[in-house]
Design an enzyme around this catalytic site. Structure first.
Site, short mmCIF file in Angstrom:
data_model
loop_
_atom_site.label_atom_id
_atom_site.label_comp_id
_atom_site.label_asym_id
_atom_site.label_seq_id
_atom_site.Cartn_x
_atom_site.Cartn_y
_atom_site.Cartn_z
N SER A 145 -12.61 4.76 -48.70
CA SER A 145 -12.45 6.16 -48.33
C SER A 145 -13.26 7.06 -49.26
CB SER A 145 -10.96 6.52 -48.31
OG SER A 145 -10.73 7.73 -47.66
N ASP A 245 -9.44 4.93 -36.98
CA ASP A 245 -9.64 5.86 -38.09
C ASP A 245 -10.62 6.95 -37.67
OD1 ASP A 245 -10.04 7.08 -40.55
OD2 ASP A 245 -11.09 5.37 -41.45
N HIS A 275 -6.64 3.88 -41.01
CA HIS A 275 -7.20 4.27 -42.30
C HIS A 275 -6.25 3.85 -43.41
CE1 HIS A 275 -9.82 6.68 -44.88
NE2 HIS A 275 -8.72 6.95 -45.57
#
Length: 314
Positions: A145, A245, A275
């Protein structure tokens, strides 16, 4: 059913301190004391001032060292909350993992955390013996991320500043673009998966507000690496995305951009994943799928775009 596993909706701008406290409590429950003998801090000195924790695998199968930058929207997460995930990463890859405890926004907005991670990467590439690597070729940048964003940007920064770049990097559902407004984003996944699941459009915007308050500055390639005018001479890259995601399409677009610039880039989409799945227990199918691909990449094997039928579980 997936909606049941979505995180509760929060106003990150107001609740980020609460999120940090909750994350630390949960992580503490997942850290049995008997495993701490395989975790050790990397000594700091005048060249290395950022805290780094080294995780050794139960069984060492590779000499590579994975330098890991954690996710959390540049605002949450730390070396403790990611300790279970890093210990699992070490065990499932057979590599040592060096987890970086960079400064967080909003107390330290862009580029503070980025520069912390850059400094660690530069020192370890110049002095790989600090983490037990024989040479810089064994240093691999990894991030999930916001940490994937850092890894991508750092590889570009190393080239820009004339330092030795890594040979390989692994970007796990990375942030590569600045626009997550469903009305204006160029990516369909922002519209398809930005309202219901693990991470929402509003939360990403909140994170950006805290990390880069100047909206115009978010177009800087050091914030949005997909906008970099020159992506040549980048490491061999594995991009892993999650099917459900909102960041999926921008991560895959970054993989294509790297390949178009003449780099070796492979992209793998984990089917049915949300995610943040890399922090799930190892029994998770998403975690097993991802580590099968990560291990193939570390072995130098080609990665298929989607593996729907797996072999033996890890």
């Amino acid at each position: 059913m997936l909606h049941l596993f979505a995180a509760p909706r929060l106003n990150i701008r107001e609740d980020y301190e609460k999120v940090r406290r909750i994350q630390r409590r949960v992580a503490a429950l997942l850290m049995p004391p008997y495993r701490t003998s395989r975790w050790q801090p990397l000594p700091c000195d005048e060249h290395l001032h950022v805290p780094v924790r080294i995780f050794q695998p139960k069984v060492k199968r590779r000499e590579d060292v994975l330098v890991f930058f954690h996710g959390g929207g540049w605002v949450t997460g730390d070396i403790d909350t990611y300790t279970p995930a890093c210990a699992r990463m070490a065990d499932l890859t057979g590599c040592a993992v060096a987890s970086v405890n960079y400064r967080l926004a909003p107390e330290h907005p862009f580029p503070a955390g980025l520069e912390d991670c850059y400094d660690v990467a530069r020192v370890l590439l110049d002095e790989p013996h600090r983490v037990g690597a024989a040479d810089a070729g064994q240093i691999i940048l990894v991030g999930d991320s916001a940490g994937g964003n850092f890894a991508a940007v750092i590889s570009s920064l190393l080239r820009e500043r004339g330092h030795l770049p890594p040979n390989r990097q692994i970007l796990i559902y990375p942030v590569t673009h600045w626009d997550h407004d469903p009305e204006t984003s160029p990516f369909d996944s922002v519209r398809s998966h930005g309202g219901d699941y693990r991470l929402t459009n509003a939360e990403v915007e909140d994170y950006f507000d805290l990390y880069v308050p100047d909206r115009q500055q978010r177009r800087d390639p050091h914030v949005a690496p997909l906008l970099a005018p020159d992506l040549s001479s980048q490491p061999a890259t594995l991009v892993i995305t999650a099917e459900l995601d909102l960041l999926r399409d921008e991560g895959e677009a970054y993989g294509r951009a790297l390949a178009d610039a003449g780099n070796t880039a492979q992209t793998y989409r984990v089917e049915g994943a949300l995610h943040g799945f890399i922090s799930l227990p190892r029994i998770s199918q998403s975690v097993q799928d991802a580590y099968e691909v990560i291990n193939a990449f570390l072995d130098g094997d080609p990665v298929e775009g989607e593996r729907r039928n797996r072999r033996e579980p890890i």
